[in-house]
Write a protein that holds these residues in place. Structure first.
Motif, PDB file in Angstrom:
ATOM      1  N   GLU A  61      -5.366  -5.824  -5.725  1.00  0.00           N
ATOM      2  CA  GLU A  61      -4.786  -5.867  -7.055  1.00  0.00           C
ATOM      3  C   GLU A  61      -3.440  -5.150  -7.020  1.00  0.00           C
ATOM      4  O   GLU A  61      -3.290  -4.136  -6.341  1.00  0.00           O
ATOM      5  N   PHE A  62      -2.450  -5.675  -7.746  1.00  0.00           N
ATOM      6  CA  PHE A  62      -1.141  -5.040  -7.804  1.00  0.00           C
ATOM      7  C   PHE A  62      -0.452  -5.372  -9.123  1.00  0.00           C
ATOM      8  O   PHE A  62      -0.803  -6.338  -9.797  1.00  0.00           O
ATOM      9  N   LYS A  81       0.842  -1.183   0.000  1.00  0.00           N
ATOM     10  CA  LYS A  81       0.000   0.000   0.000  1.00  0.00           C
ATOM     11  C   LYS A  81       0.881   1.238   0.000  1.00  0.00           C
ATOM     12  O   LYS A  81       1.806   1.336   0.793  1.00  0.00           O
ATOM     13  N   GLY A  82       0.576   2.168  -0.913  1.00  0.00           N
ATOM     14  CA  GLY A  82       1.186   3.480  -0.854  1.00  0.00           C
ATOM     15  C   GLY A  82       2.508   3.679  -1.556  1.00  0.00           C
ATOM     16  O   GLY A  82       2.830   4.779  -1.948  1.00  0.00           O
ATOM     17  N   ARG A  83       3.303   2.627  -1.709  1.00  0.00           N
ATOM     18  CA  ARG A  83       4.583   2.806  -2.377  1.00  0.00           C
ATOM     19  C   ARG A  83       5.026   1.483  -2.993  1.00  0.00           C
ATOM     20  O   ARG A  83       4.725   0.416  -2.462  1.00  0.00           O
ATOM     21  N   LEU A  86      12.232  -8.028  -8.671  1.00  0.00           N
ATOM     22  CA  LEU A  86      10.774  -7.993  -8.724  1.00  0.00           C
ATOM     23  C   LEU A  86      10.317  -6.705  -8.067  1.00  0.00           C
ATOM     24  O   LEU A  86      10.697  -6.414  -6.932  1.00  0.00           O
ATOM     25  N   CYS A  87       9.510  -5.927  -8.774  1.00  0.00           N
ATOM     26  CA  CYS A  87       8.889  -4.731  -8.210  1.00  0.00           C
ATOM     27  C   CYS A  87       7.391  -4.967  -8.172  1.00  0.00           C
ATOM     28  O   CYS A  87       6.802  -5.444  -9.158  1.00  0.00           O
ATOM     29  N   VAL A  88       6.772  -4.681  -7.035  1.00  0.00           N
ATOM     30  CA  VAL A  88       5.327  -4.830  -6.884  1.00  0.00           C
ATOM     31  C   VAL A  88       4.755  -3.504  -6.405  1.00  0.00           C
ATOM     32  O   VAL A  88       5.352  -2.813  -5.579  1.00  0.00           O
ATOM     33  N   ASP A  89       3.576  -3.148  -6.962  1.00  0.00           N
ATOM     34  CA  ASP A  89       2.986  -1.853  -6.650  1.00  0.00           C
ATOM     35  C   ASP A  89       1.470  -1.972  -6.681  1.00  0.00           C
ATOM     36  O   ASP A  89       0.896  -2.363  -7.690  1.00  0.00           O
ATOM     37  N   ALA A  90       0.838  -1.628  -5.562  1.00  0.00           N
ATOM     38  CA  ALA A  90      -0.623  -1.626  -5.465  1.00  0.00           C
ATOM     39  C   ALA A  90      -1.174  -0.206  -5.508  1.00  0.00           C
ATOM     40  O   ALA A  90      -2.362   0.006  -5.302  1.00  0.00           O
ATOM     41  N   GLY A  91      -0.311   0.770  -5.733  1.00  0.00           N
ATOM     42  CA  GLY A  91      -0.759   2.161  -5.718  1.00  0.00           C
ATOM     43  C   GLY A  91      -1.207   2.545  -4.312  1.00  0.00           C
ATOM     44  O   GLY A  91      -0.599   2.141  -3.325  1.00  0.00           O
TER      45      GLY A  91
END
Length: 158
Positions: free
Chosen positions: A102-103, A81-83, A133-138
């Protein structure tokens, strides 16, 4: 899992377990009780005699059962979350499972982007070298499980 009962026994194996749906899974071992709640992971021997109860209703779990003489394995959870978050993947096989939300999962170098939604699984295999690996959920919350697997070299007695 919608009713109480015993777990199957897997002698000489190891187990990882986490909840993906529901509030609580109570595991009764011969030496005591463990409570599994969302966001927690439990590791225990496959030969353990375990019975389960579901005091707060039906649950779904994600489990990994493996032979430690043939593989090293680990199950981890990550709240997003957030970053964006970045990780070096050093295991030759990694599975990502979207538990909640979702991410976007992006593999470097050049493997592509994968939009992961609740219930999706991404298999990353044949990794001879480390990958990023970069993961991002906004700004939304997401929860993912990562399973890392590496085969153990079996030495022959010849």
């Amino acid at each position: 899992m919608d009713r109480a009962g015993p777990f199957s026994v897997f002698p000489d194996y190891q187990r990882w377990l986490t909840l993906v749906r529901g509030e609580e899974l109570e595991l009764n071992f011969s030496d005591g009780r463990k409570i599994l709640r969302p966001g927690t992971v439990l590791h225990f021997p496959g030969e353990a005699a375990v019975s389960a109860t579901i005091p707060k209703g039906a649950v779904s779990d994600l489990g990994l059962i493996y032979d430690p003489d043939r593989a090293l394995a680990k199950l981890s959870l990550l709240e997003l979350k957030g970053r964006p978050r970045s990780f070096v993947l050093s295991s030759p096989t990694v599975l990502l499972f979207a538990i909640e939300g979702e991410f976007l999962a992006t593999l470097y170098p050049g493997e592509g982007e994968f939009l992961m939604s609740e219930g999706d699984t991404l298999l990353i295999e044949h990794c001879p070298e480390e990958r990023l690996l970069c993961v991002d959920a906004g700004e939304e919350r997401a929860l993912m499980a990562a399973v890392e697997i590496a085969l153990v070299e079996i030495k022959s007695n010849a």
